[in-house]
Design an enzyme around this catalytic site. Structure first.
Site, mmCIF file in Angstrom:
data_model
loop_
_atom_site.group_PDB
_atom_site.id
_atom_site.type_symbol
_atom_site.label_atom_id
_atom_site.label_comp_id
_atom_site.label_asym_id
_atom_site.label_seq_id
_atom_site.Cartn_x
_atom_site.Cartn_y
_atom_site.Cartn_z
ATOM 1 N N ASP A 178 -4.841 -8.431 -15.192
ATOM 2 C CA ASP A 178 -4.890 -7.099 -14.588
ATOM 3 C C ASP A 178 -6.135 -6.405 -15.121
ATOM 4 O O ASP A 178 -6.653 -6.770 -16.183
ATOM 5 C CB ASP A 178 -3.629 -6.311 -14.973
ATOM 6 C CG ASP A 178 -3.464 -5.043 -14.146
ATOM 7 O OD1 ASP A 178 -2.594 -5.021 -13.269
ATOM 8 O OD2 ASP A 178 -4.212 -4.070 -14.391
ATOM 9 N N ASN A 221 -7.973 -3.130 -1.010
ATOM 10 C CA ASN A 221 -7.154 -4.330 -1.192
ATOM 11 C C ASN A 221 -7.850 -5.562 -0.623
ATOM 12 O O ASN A 221 -7.755 -6.653 -1.197
ATOM 13 C CB ASN A 221 -5.787 -4.141 -0.532
ATOM 14 C CG ASN A 221 -4.986 -3.038 -1.205
ATOM 15 O OD1 ASN A 221 -5.303 -2.641 -2.313
ATOM 16 N ND2 ASN A 221 -3.967 -2.549 -0.536
ATOM 17 N N ILE A 275 1.070 -10.106 -1.903
ATOM 18 C CA ILE A 275 1.852 -8.872 -1.723
ATOM 19 C C ILE A 275 0.921 -7.747 -1.254
ATOM 20 O O ILE A 275 1.317 -6.898 -0.461
ATOM 21 C CB ILE A 275 2.511 -8.456 -3.062
ATOM 22 C CG1 ILE A 275 3.527 -9.504 -3.516
ATOM 23 C CG2 ILE A 275 3.169 -7.079 -2.933
ATOM 24 C CD1 ILE A 275 4.078 -9.273 -4.914
ATOM 25 N N SER A 276 -0.316 -7.763 -1.748
ATOM 26 C CA SER A 276 -1.271 -6.678 -1.459
ATOM 27 C C SER A 276 -1.306 -6.407 0.037
ATOM 28 O O SER A 276 -1.521 -7.310 0.840
ATOM 29 C CB SER A 276 -2.661 -7.058 -1.961
ATOM 30 O OG SER A 276 -2.586 -7.587 -3.256
ATOM 31 N N ASP A 329 11.411 -7.152 4.330
ATOM 32 C CA ASP A 329 11.968 -6.868 5.666
ATOM 33 C C ASP A 329 13.301 -7.594 5.856
ATOM 34 O O ASP A 329 14.235 -7.064 6.463
ATOM 35 C CB ASP A 329 10.979 -7.298 6.754
ATOM 36 C CG ASP A 329 9.608 -6.683 6.548
ATOM 37 O OD1 ASP A 329 9.550 -5.526 6.110
ATOM 38 O OD2 ASP A 329 8.603 -7.371 6.792
ATOM 39 N N HIS A 339 4.438 -7.246 9.037
ATOM 40 C CA HIS A 339 5.137 -6.709 7.873
ATOM 41 C C HIS A 339 5.055 -5.188 7.806
ATOM 42 O O HIS A 339 5.181 -4.601 6.744
ATOM 43 C CB HIS A 339 4.560 -7.375 6.612
ATOM 44 C CG HIS A 339 5.171 -6.932 5.339
ATOM 45 N ND1 HIS A 339 6.537 -6.903 5.139
ATOM 46 C CD2 HIS A 339 4.601 -6.511 4.186
ATOM 47 C CE1 HIS A 339 6.774 -6.470 3.908
ATOM 48 N NE2 HIS A 339 5.620 -6.224 3.320
HETATM 49 N N1 NAD Z 1 4.366 -5.791 0.762
HETATM 50 C C1 NAD Z 1 5.055 -4.654 0.543
HETATM 51 O O1 NAD Z 1 6.106 -4.412 1.114
HETATM 52 C C2 NAD Z 1 4.522 -3.673 -0.439
HETATM 53 C C3 NAD Z 1 5.285 -2.617 -0.911
HETATM 54 C C4 NAD Z 1 4.711 -1.744 -1.810
HETATM 55 C C5 NAD Z 1 3.379 -1.962 -2.158
HETATM 56 N N2 NAD Z 1 2.673 -3.010 -1.642
HETATM 57 C C6 NAD Z 1 1.268 -3.277 -1.978
HETATM 58 O O2 NAD Z 1 1.210 -3.867 -3.266
HETATM 59 C C7 NAD Z 1 0.001 -3.489 -3.891
HETATM 60 C C8 NAD Z 1 0.292 -2.864 -5.238
HETATM 61 O O3 NAD Z 1 1.087 -1.706 -5.076
HETATM 62 P P1 NAD Z 1 1.536 -0.868 -6.358
HETATM 63 O O4 NAD Z 1 2.369 0.244 -5.851
HETATM 64 O O5 NAD Z 1 2.065 -1.777 -7.394
HETATM 65 O O6 NAD Z 1 0.096 -0.319 -6.804
HETATM 66 P P2 NAD Z 1 -0.345 0.245 -8.250
HETATM 67 O O7 NAD Z 1 -1.649 0.940 -8.038
HETATM 68 O O8 NAD Z 1 0.779 0.986 -8.889
HETATM 69 O O9 NAD Z 1 -0.581 -1.085 -9.106
HETATM 70 C C9 NAD Z 1 -1.575 -1.990 -8.747
HETATM 71 C C10 NAD Z 1 -1.922 -2.844 -9.930
HETATM 72 O O10 NAD Z 1 -3.005 -3.692 -9.537
HETATM 73 C C11 NAD Z 1 -3.944 -3.690 -10.590
HETATM 74 N N3 NAD Z 1 -5.246 -4.059 -10.072
HETATM 75 C C12 NAD Z 1 -6.053 -3.309 -9.276
HETATM 76 N N4 NAD Z 1 -7.188 -4.021 -9.012
HETATM 77 C C13 NAD Z 1 -7.063 -5.225 -9.614
HETATM 78 C C14 NAD Z 1 -7.887 -6.381 -9.713
HETATM 79 N N5 NAD Z 1 -9.080 -6.429 -9.120
HETATM 80 N N6 NAD Z 1 -7.431 -7.439 -10.426
HETATM 81 C C15 NAD Z 1 -6.237 -7.392 -11.037
HETATM 82 N N7 NAD Z 1 -5.417 -6.320 -10.989
HETATM 83 C C16 NAD Z 1 -5.827 -5.253 -10.295
HETATM 84 C C17 NAD Z 1 -3.892 -2.295 -11.177
HETATM 85 O O11 NAD Z 1 -4.410 -2.244 -12.480
HETATM 86 C C18 NAD Z 1 -2.381 -2.021 -11.154
HETATM 87 O O12 NAD Z 1 -1.785 -2.522 -12.319
HETATM 88 C C19 NAD Z 1 -0.706 -2.535 -2.907
HETATM 89 O O13 NAD Z 1 -1.587 -3.283 -2.128
HETATM 90 C C20 NAD Z 1 0.417 -2.020 -2.040
HETATM 91 O O14 NAD Z 1 -0.001 -1.619 -0.774
HETATM 92 C C21 NAD Z 1 3.228 -3.876 -0.831
#
Ligand code: NAD
Length: 301
Positions: free
Chosen positions: A31, A82, A105-106, A138, A165
């Site tokens: 991270d 992302n 997931i991103s 979902d 999604h």
């Molecule tokens: N698929 C889904 O249903 C769903 C649901 C919620 C969130 N998400 C996605 O998941 C992702 C994360 O959401 P979150 O709420 O945990 O965000 P967040 O900002 O709370 O956490 C993101 C994490 O990623 C880390 N990070 C950022 N850039 C990075 C890199 N280059 N290398 C390694 N780590 C890195 C950050 O330090 C942080 O710890 C987002 O893309 C969000 O849209 C997906």
């Protein structure tokens, strides 16, 4: 207390769940900021798996020997950020863990998964049977919401959800489960249920009132999908679950990826029997999907 301290990321609880997953022998957490603290914290859990942490400039090292990579890195509601993050991670994976299974997931996965695919393709390491967008949330929501109406146990109320999604790209095939088939297709109850499955994310976002999204249920869903994949990789038969993968289903319409039931890493299923109403949902999903997949490919160009 600021809103920042109230907001909970996916990566920390997911690290915890995967540390307690018996099939995970070793976790490498990478991270840009919190990996050492998270590793020290979850490393105390009394399960056998080892945990190591890596700063982001040690990503190449973190990827050595890794078989399954889960990517929750990103910034909520920042698709272009992302996109850059997954692009760079994919390039590092192509170099250091070309045989790994990649679970994205991103968000939005219909944009980020095609980006990963193209980067791997350029590097000559792309294997479509090893790249998945996690859409399990979902499926989890569909089971939960349907069981609330049907009075059944959600664990015994599976629903296949296909498409993309988010929003209209989410297509729940309720007619294919016995509890779902009991909800009359096209009725107000059916419409409300479909809408709730498609927009369930908004319930969490609104209830959290500006300090986070559906991170806990997403974490649960990601851990669930990872467990299913690990079991399939170990040779367990009969594991079929929807996931966003390269699929021939709508390739003729220029839609290279589609969330569809997939048998572990072996077989991509087709839609099966669907109703006219479900076909209409699918028709509404396809143009959105196409747009995002093309956007993903264009991003890599
Ligand atoms: N698929 C889904 O249903 C769903 C649901 C919620 C969130 N998400 C996605 O998941 C992702 C994360 O959401 P979150 O709420 O945990 O965000 P967040 O900002 O709370 O956490 C993101 C994490 O990623 C880390 N990070 C950022 N850039 C990075 C890199 N280059 N290398 C390694 N780590 C890195 C950050 O330090 C942080 O710890 C987002 O893309 C969000 O849209 C997906």
């Amino acid at each position: 207390m600021t809103s920042q301290t109230l907001s909970l990321s996916i990566d920390q609880p997911l690290s915890l769940l995967l540390k307690s997953e018996a099939l995970v022998s070793n976790s490498s957490l990478c991270d840009i900021r919190v990996a050492p603290g998270v590793a020290a914290d979850v490393g105390h859990i009394d399960s056998a798996g080892e945990v190591n942490d890596y700063a982001v400039d040690k990503l190449d090292e973190a990827l050595q020997g890794v078989e399954v990579i889960v990517i929750p890195a990103g910034v909520p509601r920042k698709p272009d950020t992302n996109a850059s993050i997954v692009r760079d991670l994919a390039a590092a994976i192509a170099q250091n863990a070309p045989k790994a299974h990649i679970l994205v997931i991103s968000n939005p996965v219909r944009f980020t998964v095609p980006i990963v695919a193209r980067i791997l393709e350029k590097a000559g390491t792309y294997d479509p049977t090893r790249l998945f967008g996690i859409t399990t949330l979902d499926v989890v929501r569909a089971s939960r919401f349907l069981s609330g109406i049907a009075g059944t146990d959600p664990a015994q109320t599976p629903v296949t959800v296909v498409g993309g999604h988010s929003g209209v790209t989410i297509v729940p095939l309720l007619s294919q489960s016995s509890a779902g088939a009991a909800v009359e297709q096209g009725s107000e109850a059916w419409k409300a249920l479909v809408h709730r499955i498609q927009y369930g994310c908004d319930e969490a976002v609104q209830a959290k009132d500006g300090v986070g999204s559906a991170t806990l249920s997403m974490t649960y869903a990601a851990a669930k999908f990872t467990n299913l994949l690990l079991r399939a990789l170990k040779g367990e038969a009969g594991i079929v679950t929807p996931t966003f993968v390269k699929s021939p289903l709508f390739a003729a319409q220029g839609i290279e990826f589609f969330s569809i039931a997939s048998n572990g890493v072996a077989k991509i299923h087709d839609l099966g029997n669907i109703t006219t109403q479900e076909q209409e949902l699918d028709n509404a999903a396809l143009p959105e999907l196409k747009k995002n997949i093309e956007k993903g490919f264009a991003f890599v160009q």
